[in-house]
Design a protein around this motif. Structure first.
Motif, PDB file in Angstrom:
ATOM      1  N   LEU A  19       0.814  -1.225   0.000  1.00 38.40           N
ATOM      2  CA  LEU A  19       0.000   0.000   0.000  1.00 38.40           C
ATOM      3  C   LEU A  19       0.846   1.274   0.000  1.00 38.40           C
ATOM      4  O   LEU A  19       0.441   2.286  -0.555  1.00 38.40           O
ATOM      5  N   ASP A  20       2.027   1.212   0.616  1.00 36.87           N
ATOM      6  CA  ASP A  20       2.893   2.392   0.645  1.00 36.87           C
ATOM      7  C   ASP A  20       3.817   2.474  -0.574  1.00 36.87           C
ATOM      8  O   ASP A  20       4.638   3.370  -0.686  1.00 36.87           O
ATOM      9  N   GLY A  33      15.286  -7.752   1.535  1.00 36.40           N
ATOM     10  CA  GLY A  33      15.065  -6.372   1.949  1.00 36.40           C
ATOM     11  C   GLY A  33      13.774  -5.825   1.385  1.00 36.40           C
ATOM     12  O   GLY A  33      13.035  -6.505   0.673  1.00 36.40           O
ATOM     13  N   ILE A  34      13.513  -4.564   1.729  1.00 33.92           N
ATOM     14  CA  ILE A  34      12.334  -3.848   1.264  1.00 33.92           C
ATOM     15  C   ILE A  34      12.826  -2.658   0.446  1.00 33.92           C
ATOM     16  O   ILE A  34      13.649  -1.871   0.918  1.00 33.92           O
ATOM     17  N   ALA A  35      12.304  -2.536  -0.777  1.00 30.49           N
ATOM     18  CA  ALA A  35      12.741  -1.473  -1.681  1.00 30.49           C
ATOM     19  C   ALA A  35      11.619  -0.460  -1.884  1.00 30.49           C
ATOM     20  O   ALA A  35      10.449  -0.825  -1.988  1.00 30.49           O
ATOM     21  N   SER A  75       4.420   8.177  -6.796  1.00 31.78           N
ATOM     22  CA  SER A  75       3.635   9.161  -7.511  1.00 31.78           C
ATOM     23  C   SER A  75       2.247   9.381  -6.930  1.00 31.78           C
ATOM     24  O   SER A  75       1.628  10.393  -7.196  1.00 31.78           O
ATOM     25  N   GLU A  76       1.759   8.436  -6.130  1.00 39.71           N
ATOM     26  CA  GLU A  76       0.402   8.554  -5.609  1.00 39.71           C
ATOM     27  C   GLU A  76       0.307   9.386  -4.342  1.00 39.71           C
ATOM     28  O   GLU A  76      -0.752   9.787  -3.942  1.00 39.71           O
ATOM     29  N   HIS A  77       1.421   9.649  -3.679  1.00 37.82           N
ATOM     30  CA  HIS A  77       1.411  10.389  -2.430  1.00 37.82           C
ATOM     31  C   HIS A  77       2.144  11.721  -2.624  1.00 37.82           C
ATOM     32  O   HIS A  77       3.356  11.770  -2.552  1.00 37.82           O
TER      33      HIS A  77
END
Length: 80
Positions: A19-20, A33-35, A75-77
């Motif tokens: 979601l983020d 990891g988280i990208a 781009s959404e936030h």
């Protein structure tokens, strides 16, 4: 003559965006990891000693939920 075992190539998965907009990067059952951006994927692979992989073009990387240019959280936030 002795047969050599086949070379094992890593199977890297960049999962669909959360979601983020972040994307989990895994090798098999292991989370590397988280990208949040393509540069993060490059760095995660470098830290896992897999930096010889061409991130955007390699057949060793499976992109789920969009390719290397799909980072919807960027781009959404809009910035505050």
């Amino acid at each position: 003559m002795t047969a050599h075992p086949p070379t094992k190539f890593p199977h890297i998965v960049v999962h669909a965006p959360a979601l983020d907009g972040s994307r989990r990067v895994t090798e098999g059952d292991v989370t590397l990891g988280i990208a949040s951006h393509l540069d993060d994927v490059v760095e995660i692979l470098r830290m896992a000693d897999l930096d010889r992989i061409e991130v955007e073009e390699s057949d060793l990387i499976e992109w789920q939920g969009g390719g290397p240019d799909d980072w919807p959280g960027l781009s959404e936030h809009p910035e505050s």
